[in-house]
Design a protein around this motif. Sequence first.
Motif, short mmCIF file in Angstrom:
data_model
loop_
_atom_site.label_atom_id
_atom_site.label_comp_id
_atom_site.label_asym_id
_atom_site.label_seq_id
_atom_site.Cartn_x
_atom_site.Cartn_y
_atom_site.Cartn_z
N GLN A 75 -58.30 2.36 -26.64
CA GLN A 75 -59.33 3.00 -25.85
C GLN A 75 -60.39 4.05 -25.11
O GLN A 75 -60.82 4.74 -25.34
N LEU A 162 -67.33 1.86 -33.81
CA LEU A 162 -66.43 1.99 -33.07
C LEU A 162 -68.09 2.33 -31.53
O LEU A 162 -67.35 2.46 -30.32
N ASN A 164 -70.55 1.25 -29.71
CA ASN A 164 -71.14 0.43 -29.91
C ASN A 164 -69.65 -1.12 -29.41
O ASN A 164 -69.77 -2.26 -29.18
N VAL A 165 -68.54 -0.57 -29.66
CA VAL A 165 -67.33 -1.60 -29.37
C VAL A 165 -66.76 -1.11 -28.00
O VAL A 165 -66.08 0.40 -28.15
N CYS A 166 -66.17 -1.50 -26.88
CA CYS A 166 -65.24 -1.86 -26.03
C CYS A 166 -63.82 -3.06 -25.61
O CYS A 166 -64.32 -3.79 -26.04
N LEU A 167 -62.88 -2.55 -26.00
CA LEU A 167 -61.95 -3.08 -25.96
C LEU A 167 -61.34 -3.02 -24.95
O LEU A 167 -61.34 -2.71 -24.71
N HIS A 172 -57.39 -4.35 -30.11
CA HIS A 172 -57.26 -3.48 -31.33
C HIS A 172 -56.80 -3.45 -32.58
O HIS A 172 -56.79 -3.28 -33.59
N ILE A 175 -60.21 -5.00 -35.26
CA ILE A 175 -61.64 -4.12 -35.33
C ILE A 175 -61.76 -4.43 -36.73
O ILE A 175 -62.90 -4.25 -36.48
N LEU A 178 -64.42 -7.37 -36.03
CA LEU A 178 -65.14 -7.03 -35.36
C LEU A 178 -66.50 -5.85 -36.47
O LEU A 178 -67.23 -5.42 -36.29
N ALA A 182 -70.55 -6.24 -37.46
CA ALA A 182 -70.97 -5.51 -36.97
C ALA A 182 -72.38 -4.60 -38.45
O ALA A 182 -72.94 -4.79 -37.84
#
Length: 213
Positions: A75, A162, A164-167, A172, A175, A178, A182
């Motif tokens: 991240q 990625l 708007n993705v907080c890992l 990881h 993804i 995710l 999305a």
Amino acid sequence: MLSIIIPVYNEEKSLPSLFSALKKTLEGLPDAEVILVDDGSTDRSFDEMEALAGEDGRFRIIRFVVNAGQTAAIQAGIDFSSGDILVFMDSDMQNDPADIPKLLEKLGEGYDVVSGWRRDRKDNPIKRNLPSRVANGLISKVSGVRLHDYGCTLKAYRKEMLDNVCLYGEMHRFIPILARQAGFRRIGEKVVEHRARKYGHSKFGLERMVKGY
């Protein structure tokens, strides 16, 4: 612009070979940077990285004071990256940097994510390979995103996916799931080389789950 993000934790013996292989790969990727994230290493990994960055401006370093785990390191690499395309890979030389152009070629066919598939794994067949096959089958069935190798760090992504993705935790590895949630449904796979670990030892069980290495 390509950003190659590599979390590093106590890999001083592997880093010279990794740097040599990366430089060779970068010869064919002129518009690229390498972000090395030192995840609180207690050996000379940071010294090795610092020496390399002083010689080659394409290499950038992020340093954690404590070991936060692989996902947190990735991240941080995402946050500081400049590229439109991101590639994640391990630092222990079980991934081959020469496979990066293959992932990018596949990505260029219109995919949002291209996941590496270690079809011929060099790990312990009982402790690692069999549990991995079972886990990959279950994750694919539950998520609807069918991949052979969720655990392979070597993957290529379009950065917009990625944004708007907080890992956190072990996210990881998931993804691609995710991405589909999305709305990014073009998820591909590419067979990549896998090497036996030359230095140190692989972690198993809870220790690997918690730290991610």
